[in-house]
Write an enzyme that holds these catalytic residues in place. Structure first.
Site, PDB file in Angstrom:
ATOM      1  N   LYS A  71      21.886-153.376  42.448  1.00 38.33           N
ATOM      2  CA  LYS A  71      21.124-152.347  43.164  1.00 38.33           C
ATOM      3  C   LYS A  71      21.341-152.482  44.668  1.00 38.33           C
ATOM      4  CE  LYS A  71      16.373-151.216  44.465  1.00 38.33           C
ATOM      5  NZ  LYS A  71      16.699-151.429  45.863  1.00 38.33           N
ATOM      6  N   LEU A 105      12.928-153.754  41.744  1.00 36.05           N
ATOM      7  CA  LEU A 105      13.216-154.358  43.040  1.00 36.05           C
ATOM      8  C   LEU A 105      12.719-153.382  44.097  1.00 36.05           C
ATOM      9  CD1 LEU A 105      16.858-155.764  42.652  1.00 36.05           C
ATOM     10  CD2 LEU A 105      14.737-157.079  42.714  1.00 36.05           C
ATOM     11  N   ASP A 106      12.151-153.917  45.181  1.00 37.89           N
ATOM     12  CA  ASP A 106      11.660-153.055  46.261  1.00 37.89           C
ATOM     13  C   ASP A 106      12.771-152.155  46.789  1.00 37.89           C
ATOM     14  OD1 ASP A 106       9.239-154.365  46.052  1.00 37.89           O
ATOM     15  OD2 ASP A 106       9.661-155.748  47.691  1.00 37.89           O
ATOM     16  N   TYR A 107      12.362-151.069  47.410  1.00 38.91           N
ATOM     17  CA  TYR A 107      13.283-150.076  47.981  1.00 38.91           C
ATOM     18  C   TYR A 107      14.356-150.735  48.851  1.00 38.91           C
ATOM     19  CZ  TYR A 107      14.703-145.913  50.673  1.00 38.91           C
ATOM     20  OH  TYR A 107      15.418-144.900  51.277  1.00 38.91           O
ATOM     21  N   THR A 109      15.217-153.965  48.857  1.00 40.37           N
ATOM     22  CA  THR A 109      15.747-155.198  48.281  1.00 40.37           C
ATOM     23  C   THR A 109      16.942-154.856  47.399  1.00 40.37           C
ATOM     24  OG1 THR A 109      13.571-156.256  48.282  1.00 40.37           O
ATOM     25  CG2 THR A 109      15.226-157.189  46.811  1.00 40.37           C
TER      26      THR A 109
END
Length: 246
Positions: A71, A105-107, A109
């Site tokens: 990602k 996963l955070d935006y 990260t």
């Protein structure tokens, strides 16, 4: 999956509709039909040749699939976004099955994110009693002392959560820029876990990447790349999660 008889909640979970636990509740609540008959008994078995309807929606008979995505930053770990930002499945548009991310996963990260249509597999990896290690590398502001980093292993109460790292390793420091690179291992994943934890001890995160999930690594992948997990990798991940019980 074959046409052999399986517990109904397992079939529902493996179809990607929901986790096995939630499927069990839906059965008890009378929201599941098999061959046009409402089923409320948890011991009920069925096969893929049966017509199964969950909460009014016919179950799509898909074989389970498993993918790993590298990602990139600036991507939402979701299947849709109201602000029309990129979502993780934008990178797997050739996959015909209805896959969804396992956790998130955070935006901002980057790193390993697993996607599947197998709700049972997803529930196994995300369940609190299974402590599957996830290794992150963080670039933080400031240069922490060992005593400050030791606090991470003890746990820090932030709002209603206790945030901790299983292990840490200070990889490098840059005194001219006043930054550090730290490797952090977690076996749980609360919301913005590392960012909140590091901010609490005074070293806010500038960049964050998940580099390892169980035995899986990013080797051979670039941001935005995705690949199918091998049957051996799926088996290993199941084994790791099943062996580690809290």
């Amino acid at each position: 999956m074959t046409n052999s008889l399986e517990r109904l909640q397992k079939i529902i979970a493996q179809s990607g509709v929901t986790s096995r636990r939630k499927a069990e509740q839906m059965i008890v609540d009378g929201k599941v039909k098999v061959n046009n008959k409402v089923v409320t008994e948890l011991g009920t078995k069925a096969s893929l040749s049966d017509e199964i309807v969950v909460d009014g929606i016919p179950l799509q008979k898909e074989a389970p699939v498993y993918y790993m995505l590298y990602k990139p930053r600036g991507v939402i770990s979701s299947l849709k976004d109201e602000k029309n930002r990129k979502i993780v499945t934008d990178f797997l548009k050739d996959v015909p099955e209805r896959i969804f991310p396992i956790g998130r996963l955070d935006y901002n990260t980057s790193g390993i994110l697993l996607l599947t249509n197998d709700g049972d597999f997803a529930n196994l990896l995300m369940h609190p009693k299974h402590e599957v290690d996830k290794v992150y590398v963080a670039k933080v502001s400031g240069i922490p002392e060992k005593s400050e980093l030791n606090i991470l292993r003890k746990g820090i109460k932030v709002e209603n959560d206790v945030l901790r790292a299983v292990r840490y390793k200070l990889l490098s420091t840059d005194r001219s820029k006043n930054t550090s690179i730290i490797e952090l291992t977690l076996n749980e994943g609360k919301n913005r876990h590392i960012r909140r934890m590091m901010e609490q001890i005074g070293f806010p995160v500038q960049k964050l990447k998940r580099e390892k999930y169980g035995m899986l690594t990013l080797k051979g992948l670039k941001p935005g790349d995705a690949r199918a997990l091998t049957p051996h990798e799926v088996k290993q991940m199941r084994h790791i999660a099943s062996e580690i019980v809290k």
